[in-house]
Design a protein around this motif. Structure first.
Motif, PDB file in Angstrom:
ATOM      1  N   UNK A  60       0.808  -1.224   0.000  1.00 38.71           N
ATOM      2  CA  UNK A  60       0.000   0.000   0.000  1.00 38.71           C
ATOM      3  C   UNK A  60       0.838   1.269   0.000  1.00 38.71           C
ATOM      4  N   UNK A  61       1.853   1.283  -0.832  1.00 36.54           N
ATOM      5  CA  UNK A  61       2.682   2.469  -0.989  1.00 36.54           C
ATOM      6  C   UNK A  61       2.536   2.996  -2.411  1.00 36.54           C
ATOM      7  N   UNK A  62       2.815   4.290  -2.644  1.00 41.12           N
ATOM      8  CA  UNK A  62       2.787   4.812  -4.012  1.00 41.12           C
ATOM      9  C   UNK A  62       3.736   4.036  -4.912  1.00 41.12           C
ATOM     10  N   UNK A  63       3.442   4.009  -6.202  1.00 42.78           N
ATOM     11  CA  UNK A  63       4.228   3.185  -7.133  1.00 42.78           C
ATOM     12  C   UNK A  63       5.698   3.581  -7.169  1.00 42.78           C
ATOM     13  N   UNK A  64       6.011   4.844  -6.877  1.00 48.44           N
ATOM     14  CA  UNK A  64       7.407   5.288  -6.922  1.00 48.44           C
ATOM     15  C   UNK A  64       8.189   4.909  -5.670  1.00 48.44           C
ATOM     16  N   UNK A 160       8.616  14.286  -1.137  1.00 46.70           N
ATOM     17  CA  UNK A 160       8.312  13.621   0.134  1.00 46.70           C
ATOM     18  C   UNK A 160       6.854  13.812   0.534  1.00 46.70           C
ATOM     19  N   UNK A 161       6.288  14.983   0.257  1.00 44.12           N
ATOM     20  CA  UNK A 161       4.886  15.225   0.601  1.00 44.12           C
ATOM     21  C   UNK A 161       3.962  14.291  -0.163  1.00 44.12           C
ATOM     22  N   UNK A 162       4.337  13.981  -1.405  1.00 46.94           N
ATOM     23  CA  UNK A 162       3.465  13.175  -2.253  1.00 46.94           C
ATOM     24  C   UNK A 162       3.751  11.682  -2.187  1.00 46.94           C
ATOM     25  N   UNK A 163       4.795  11.289  -1.490  1.00 48.71           N
ATOM     26  CA  UNK A 163       5.101   9.861  -1.375  1.00 48.71           C
ATOM     27  C   UNK A 163       4.964   9.332   0.045  1.00 48.71           C
ATOM     28  N   UNK A 164       4.766  10.213   1.020  1.00 52.33           N
ATOM     29  CA  UNK A 164       4.712   9.763   2.412  1.00 52.33           C
ATOM     30  C   UNK A 164       3.337   9.253   2.808  1.00 52.33           C
ATOM     31  N   UNK A 165       2.285   9.662   2.080  1.00 55.63           N
ATOM     32  CA  UNK A 165       0.905   9.246   2.385  1.00 55.63           C
ATOM     33  C   UNK A 165       0.502   9.601   3.814  1.00 55.63           C
TER      34      UNK A 165
END
Length: 316
Positions: A60-64, A160-165
């Protein structure tokens, strides 16, 4: 890799000189465009550079976000920057840049690192709309090297803002309003950071204006000083604090502070440095150019508390 970082031998002498050192890296050839982009990251943010270690996938993490790695007993998230930037390459990234940012550690996967360059912030320009649109706002500054290579500085805050969820909305809930009428001027080159600051100041019910880098901030501040002179008032009657980032194209926060503190028109107006470069050495650099206080990014509660404390000390 360690030899590369050992070349950083004079960081502590850069404050107030409007200079920076950046580590150049590439993400590979983009199969769609045929281009090989060159990016840069401030060496202050780089802890080490290593071969990509074994990565444990995380659900459940972003694809990147490739997963996690264990570094000295701590789990560190690993972000594939090519995937994040939408660059399609045929090669797997072989290098990981370990960065420290906002008090957190993370790994950035890249194709290769090149060298460390010392540049003047005045050579770093606000990216043109063409690059901003093509890179979806990922780039905060650009510069062209002597041999024509274009180097783009990545907005690490945005990555970091868009990958930290992480939902940070709760950080702004319990911020208390400032009872007195106060005006703050802030500057930051990251759109993500500016939005965070605005949310904090709105919760504090403080008036504010802002600029997107140090050079533009200095231009606006000089206009404010001139208007105060024409009205026969002291500037600190209408402007109560300046909040500045460190890393900004054209003029960094150290140079901006140095100019403010050397201009008598700004007497009585404190400068608060707000930066992801949260190490003690960076705080000392800020103090060396006259910064009154230092707060690391980004914790809304800590920022609001420090602002409230400093605004109470400001004399009208």
């Amino acid at each position: 890799m360690s030899d590369l970082l050992k070349k950083i031998d004079a960081r502590t002498k850069l404050a107030g000189t409007n200079k920076l050192e950046i580590l150049l890296f590439s993400l590979g050839h983009d199969q769609r465009t045929g281009r090989k982009e060159v990016f840069g990251i401030n060496v202050f943010k780089v802890r080490e550079v290593m071969r990509t270690p074994e990565i444990t996938s995380a659900p459940e993490m972003p694809s990147s976000v490739e997963g996690m790695v264990s570094l000295r007993g701590s789990l560190v998230p690993v972000i594939d920057l090519a995937k994040y930037a939408g660059i399609v390459t045929s090669n797997k990234p072989e290098i990981m840049i370990v960065t420290e940012y906002n008090g957190h550690t993370q790994g950035f996967l890249v194709e290769a690192v090149d060298t460390i360059l010392r540049l003047d912030w005045s050579a770093m320009r606000v990216p043109p709309d063409m690059i901003t649109n093509r890179m979806a706002g990922l780039v905060t500054a650009v510069t062209e090297l002597d041999h024509g290579t274009l180097v783009m500085m990545m907005d690490v805050e945005k990555v970091l803002a868009e990958t930290s969820l992480v939902d940070d909305s709760h950080h702004f809930i319990n911020i208390e309003p400032v009872k007195e009428e106060r005006m703050i001027f802030f500057t930051d080159d990251s759109a993500v950071a500016r939005k965070q600051i605005e949310r904090t100041l709105d919760a504090m019910q403080v008036k504010y204006a802002y600029a997107i880098n140090g050079m533009r901030a200095w231009e606006e501040l000089q206009k404010m000083a001139m208007q105060a002179d024409l009205s026969g008032k002291r500037l600190n009657e209408t402007l109560h604090l300046v909040l500045t980032d460190v890393e900004m194209p054209e003029m960094d926060g150290y140079m901006l502070t140095k100019l403010i503190k050397s201009d008598p028109r700004f007497a009585g107006i404190p400068v608060l440095m707000h930066s992801s470069l949260s190490g003690s050495s960076n705080q000392k650099l800020g103090q060396s150019v006259g910064v009154d206080e230092y707060v690391s990014k980004f914790e809304a509660q800590k920022l609001s508390m420090k602002l409230r404390e400093m605004l109470k000390l400001t004399n009208n």
